[in-house]
Design a protein around this motif. Structure first.
Motif, short mmCIF file in Angstrom:
data_model
loop_
_atom_site.label_atom_id
_atom_site.label_comp_id
_atom_site.label_asym_id
_atom_site.label_seq_id
_atom_site.Cartn_x
_atom_site.Cartn_y
_atom_site.Cartn_z
N SER A 76 -15.29 -2.39 13.93
CA SER A 76 -14.47 -2.35 12.72
C SER A 76 -14.99 -1.25 11.80
O SER A 76 -15.97 -0.57 12.11
CB SER A 76 -14.50 -3.71 12.00
N HIS A 77 -14.33 -1.10 10.65
CA HIS A 77 -14.73 -0.04 9.72
C HIS A 77 -16.09 -0.32 9.09
O HIS A 77 -16.67 0.56 8.46
CB HIS A 77 -13.68 0.11 8.62
N ARG A 87 -13.37 5.77 10.80
CA ARG A 87 -13.29 4.76 9.76
C ARG A 87 -12.11 5.01 8.81
O ARG A 87 -11.40 4.07 8.43
CB ARG A 87 -14.60 4.72 8.96
N GLN A 90 -8.72 4.39 10.63
CA GLN A 90 -8.43 2.97 10.77
C GLN A 90 -7.64 2.46 9.56
O GLN A 90 -6.63 1.77 9.71
CB GLN A 90 -9.73 2.17 10.91
N SER A 91 -8.11 2.82 8.37
CA SER A 91 -7.43 2.40 7.14
C SER A 91 -6.06 3.05 7.01
O SER A 91 -5.10 2.41 6.56
CB SER A 91 -8.29 2.75 5.92
N LEU A 94 -3.62 1.23 9.33
CA LEU A 94 -3.29 -0.08 8.77
C LEU A 94 -2.29 0.07 7.62
O LEU A 94 -1.32 -0.70 7.52
CB LEU A 94 -4.56 -0.78 8.28
N ALA A 95 -2.54 1.04 6.76
CA ALA A 95 -1.62 1.29 5.64
C ALA A 95 -0.24 1.70 6.14
O ALA A 95 0.78 1.25 5.60
CB ALA A 95 -2.20 2.37 4.73
N CYS A 141 0.57 9.15 6.66
CA CYS A 141 -0.68 8.50 7.08
C CYS A 141 -0.88 8.62 8.59
O CYS A 141 -1.99 8.91 9.06
CB CYS A 141 -0.68 7.04 6.68
#
Length: 215
Positions: A76-77, A87, A90-91, A94-95, A141
């Protein structure tokens, strides 16, 4: 009423594009083949192939009769060994998935306003506009994720995986995985859908003309 329906035909196609793009976006996020590592001196797998994804790394075991991953390690991050490129992306993914889902919800309400009756003032127009903005941001993104991973591969960026995986910091050869192409297609479809939503114009102005002809 017919004016509203005819004007929303392009947005129906946009809704289909958004749905497909969102599915591809969520699918690519879970794939492990973002970066494919080829190692001439393997430490674990006989073939020396490892697939590095946003959330896991899978070491491939290739024999003459079958191909299957020997095992996958999930992260995970919060894991400190991950480089900044993984990292952050990943965000970003998700966004993108969350905003794509929110955009789909707004489009459903907007199309319902169009087909169930004339929208109250500019309700449908505002919903199409908001969904277009969300889809556009989701596309940006996803595009950043694709470009950043592509740049990291070209730069031959390494990953300090835990010792239990017996993987080197950098492979002998690093190649682009299929997940990048899936994410790139998702970003393109999300962009097309956002443009279709932003192009929507409420036909309220056209309702003034019959009043002018009666004078």
């Amino acid at each position: 009423m017919v004016l509203f329906i005819n004007n929303a035909n392009c947005q129906i196609a946009g809704f289909a594009l958004l749905t497909i793009g969102w599915i591809l976006c969520t699918t690519s996020m879970g794939l492990d083949e973002w970066r494919v590592w080829y190692m001439e001196k393997p430490l674990v797998a006989p073939s020396g192939v490892a697939c590095v994804g946003l959330w896991k790394v899978c070491i491939q075991h290739h024999n003459r009769k079958f191909n299957r991953p020997t095992h996958c390690y999930y992260y995970s991050h919060r894991d400190a060994f991950l480089p900044l490129s993984i990292r952050v992306t990943q965000s970003l993914m998700l966004a993108a998935c969350i905003m794509g889902l929110m955009g789909k919800a707004l489009i459903i309400f907007a199309l319902r306003n169009v087909y169930m009756g004339p929208p109250h003032k500019n309700a449908a127009c505002h919903q199409f506009m908001a969904s277009g903005i969300l889809s556009m941001v989701a596309s940006v993104c996803t595009s950043i994720t694709v470009l950043w991973n592509y740049y990291s591969i070209m730069k031959e960026e390494g990953v300090a995986f835990p010792p239990l995986l017996h993987l080197p910091f950098k492979p002998d050869i690093q190649d682009i995985g299929s997940a990048i192409f899936v994410a790139a297609l998702a970003a393109f479809l999300l962009l097309l859908s956002s443009l279709s939503f932003l192009s929507y114009k409420s036909p309220l102005v056209s309702q003034v003309h019959p009043q002018g002809s009666d004078i």
